[in-house]
Design a protein around this motif. Structure first.
Motif, PDB file in Angstrom:
ATOM      1  N   THR A  18       6.160  52.882  -1.743  1.00  0.00           N
ATOM      2  CA  THR A  18       7.883  53.410  -1.380  1.00  0.00           C
ATOM      3  C   THR A  18       7.646  54.772  -1.445  1.00  0.00           C
ATOM      4  N   THR A  19       7.240  55.882  -0.864  1.00  0.00           N
ATOM      5  CA  THR A  19       7.427  57.187  -0.697  1.00  0.00           C
ATOM      6  C   THR A  19       8.485  57.649   0.400  1.00  0.00           C
ATOM      7  N   ALA A  20       9.084  58.651   0.323  1.00  0.00           N
ATOM      8  CA  ALA A  20       9.872  59.143   1.395  1.00  0.00           C
ATOM      9  C   ALA A  20       8.998  59.761   2.352  1.00  0.00           C
ATOM     10  N   PRO A  21       9.089  59.384   3.489  1.00  0.00           N
ATOM     11  CA  PRO A  21       8.268  59.961   4.676  1.00  0.00           C
ATOM     12  C   PRO A  21       8.266  61.584   4.683  1.00  0.00           C
ATOM     13  N   ALA A  22       7.326  62.058   5.442  1.00  0.00           N
ATOM     14  CA  ALA A  22       7.069  63.523   5.257  1.00  0.00           C
ATOM     15  C   ALA A  22       8.121  63.834   6.348  1.00  0.00           C
ATOM     16  N   PRO A  23       8.598  65.172   6.198  1.00  0.00           N
ATOM     17  CA  PRO A  23       9.663  65.650   7.256  1.00  0.00           C
ATOM     18  C   PRO A  23       8.919  65.992   8.552  1.00  0.00           C
ATOM     19  N   GLU A  24       9.674  65.734   9.526  1.00  0.00           N
ATOM     20  CA  GLU A  24       9.055  65.698  10.826  1.00  0.00           C
ATOM     21  C   GLU A  24       9.249  67.150  11.548  1.00  0.00           C
ATOM     22  N   ALA A  25       8.225  67.904  12.035  1.00  0.00           N
ATOM     23  CA  ALA A  25       8.163  69.149  12.622  1.00  0.00           C
ATOM     24  C   ALA A  25       9.103  69.034  13.872  1.00  0.00           C
ATOM     25  N   PRO A  26       9.975  69.827  14.394  1.00  0.00           N
ATOM     26  CA  PRO A  26      10.784  69.670  15.541  1.00  0.00           C
ATOM     27  C   PRO A  26       9.789  69.965  16.534  1.00  0.00           C
ATOM     28  N   VAL A  27       9.667  68.554  17.243  1.00  0.00           N
ATOM     29  CA  VAL A  27       8.721  68.634  18.323  1.00  0.00           C
ATOM     30  C   VAL A  27       9.389  68.354  19.647  1.00  0.00           C
ATOM     31  N   ALA A  28       8.832  68.532  20.698  1.00  0.00           N
ATOM     32  CA  ALA A  28       9.205  68.566  22.213  1.00  0.00           C
ATOM     33  C   ALA A  28       8.440  67.398  22.795  1.00  0.00           C
ATOM     34  N   VAL A  29       8.580  67.486  24.225  1.00  0.00           N
ATOM     35  CA  VAL A  29       7.588  66.747  24.930  1.00  0.00           C
ATOM     36  C   VAL A  29       6.120  67.603  24.900  1.00  0.00           C
ATOM     37  N   GLY A  30       5.150  66.243  24.786  1.00  0.00           N
ATOM     38  CA  GLY A  30       3.782  66.966  24.831  1.00  0.00           C
ATOM     39  C   GLY A  30       3.249  67.657  23.313  1.00  0.00           C
ATOM     40  N   ASN A  31       3.890  67.054  22.162  1.00  0.00           N
ATOM     41  CA  ASN A  31       3.708  67.764  21.107  1.00  0.00           C
ATOM     42  C   ASN A  31       4.114  69.216  20.858  1.00  0.00           C
ATOM     43  N   ILE A  32       4.850  69.923  21.808  1.00  0.00           N
ATOM     44  CA  ILE A  32       5.238  71.446  21.574  1.00  0.00           C
ATOM     45  C   ILE A  32       6.026  71.638  20.733  1.00  0.00           C
ATOM     46  N   ALA A  33       6.229  72.375  19.575  1.00  0.00           N
ATOM     47  CA  ALA A  33       7.447  72.658  18.602  1.00  0.00           C
ATOM     48  C   ALA A  33       8.361  73.178  19.580  1.00  0.00           C
ATOM     49  N   ASP A  34       9.766  72.635  19.347  1.00  0.00           N
ATOM     50  CA  ASP A  34      10.665  73.162  19.689  1.00  0.00           C
ATOM     51  C   ASP A  34      10.889  74.704  19.674  1.00  0.00           C
ATOM     52  N   VAL A  35      10.446  75.179  18.475  1.00  0.00           N
ATOM     53  CA  VAL A  35      10.556  76.569  18.356  1.00  0.00           C
ATOM     54  C   VAL A  35       9.831  77.275  19.380  1.00  0.00           C
ATOM     55  N   ASP A  36       8.370  76.895  19.692  1.00  0.00           N
ATOM     56  CA  ASP A  36       7.615  77.512  20.838  1.00  0.00           C
ATOM     57  C   ASP A  36       8.215  77.503  22.104  1.00  0.00           C
ATOM     58  N   VAL A  37       9.073  76.354  22.413  1.00  0.00           N
ATOM     59  CA  VAL A  37       9.737  76.213  23.633  1.00  0.00           C
ATOM     60  C   VAL A  37      10.715  77.168  23.685  1.00  0.00           C
ATOM     61  N   THR A  38      11.465  77.361  22.652  1.00  0.00           N
ATOM     62  CA  THR A  38      12.626  78.577  22.724  1.00  0.00           C
ATOM     63  C   THR A  38      11.793  79.901  22.768  1.00  0.00           C
ATOM     64  N   GLU A  39      10.668  80.134  22.349  1.00  0.00           N
ATOM     65  CA  GLU A  39      10.215  81.348  22.371  1.00  0.00           C
ATOM     66  C   GLU A  39       9.829  81.489  23.671  1.00  0.00           C
ATOM     67  N   HIS A  40       9.262  80.688  24.292  1.00  0.00           N
ATOM     68  CA  HIS A  40       8.747  80.577  25.698  1.00  0.00           C
ATOM     69  C   HIS A  40       9.783  80.933  26.792  1.00  0.00           C
ATOM     70  N   VAL A  41      10.801  80.130  26.511  1.00  0.00           N
ATOM     71  CA  VAL A  41      12.233  80.590  27.566  1.00  0.00           C
ATOM     72  C   VAL A  41      12.503  81.945  27.205  1.00  0.00           C
ATOM     73  N   ASN A  42      12.728  82.483  25.772  1.00  0.00           N
ATOM     74  CA  ASN A  42      13.328  83.701  25.604  1.00  0.00           C
ATOM     75  C   ASN A  42      12.455  84.904  26.423  1.00  0.00           C
ATOM     76  N   MET A  43      11.027  84.654  26.325  1.00  0.00           N
ATOM     77  CA  MET A  43      10.116  85.532  26.656  1.00  0.00           C
ATOM     78  C   MET A  43      10.213  85.486  28.256  1.00  0.00           C
ATOM     79  N   ALA A  44      10.448  84.391  28.863  1.00  0.00           N
ATOM     80  CA  ALA A  44      10.498  84.249  30.341  1.00  0.00           C
ATOM     81  C   ALA A  44      11.799  85.132  30.738  1.00  0.00           C
TER      82      ALA A  44
END
Length: 115
Positions: free
Chosen positions: A32-58
């Motif tokens: 009974t160990t605590a689950p590992a923290p989840e990385a912020p992800v979006a559809v297709g296993n792309i991190a939210d931070v990467d989505v934000t960066e992609h939108v900002n660049m565009a």
């Protein structure tokens, strides 16, 4: 005599195999160990931070949006646009760009038009 030696050898091998089977380690039990923290992800296993960066660049590459002050935030693929622009055309362009970006699930437009 050969038969008894072969039989004795077979019994010795059987005993060794049986003894080895007794020395097996117990199967691991669930812990009974605590689950590992989840990385912020979006559809297709792309991190939210990467989505934000992609939108900002565009947005930065759009000639129509030069001078616009748009902030992008992403949570589980949902992009939130906020900030200020000087025309409805700029707001529409920002939403269009965000919708075309990879792994964007939804776009929430909170952009204010100021003159």
């Amino acid at each position: 005599m050969k038969i008894s030696q072969i039989t004795l050898l077979a019994l010795a091998i059987a005993a060794a195999v049986a003894a080895a089977g007794c020395n097996k380690l117990p199967a691991p039990t669930a812990t009974t160990t605590a689950p590992a923290p989840e990385a912020p992800v979006a559809v297709g296993n792309i991190a939210d931070v990467d989505v934000t960066e992609h939108v900002n660049m565009a947005l930065l590459q759009s000639e129509l949006l030069k001078g616009a002050r748009i902030t992008v935030g992403t949570t589980k693929g949902d992009v939130r646009l906020s900030g200020t622009v000087t025309s409805q055309a700029q707001a529409d362009e920002a939403v269009r760009i965000a919708r075309l970006s990879a792994a964007v699930h939804a776009v929430h437009n909170e952009i204010a038009i100021v003159q």
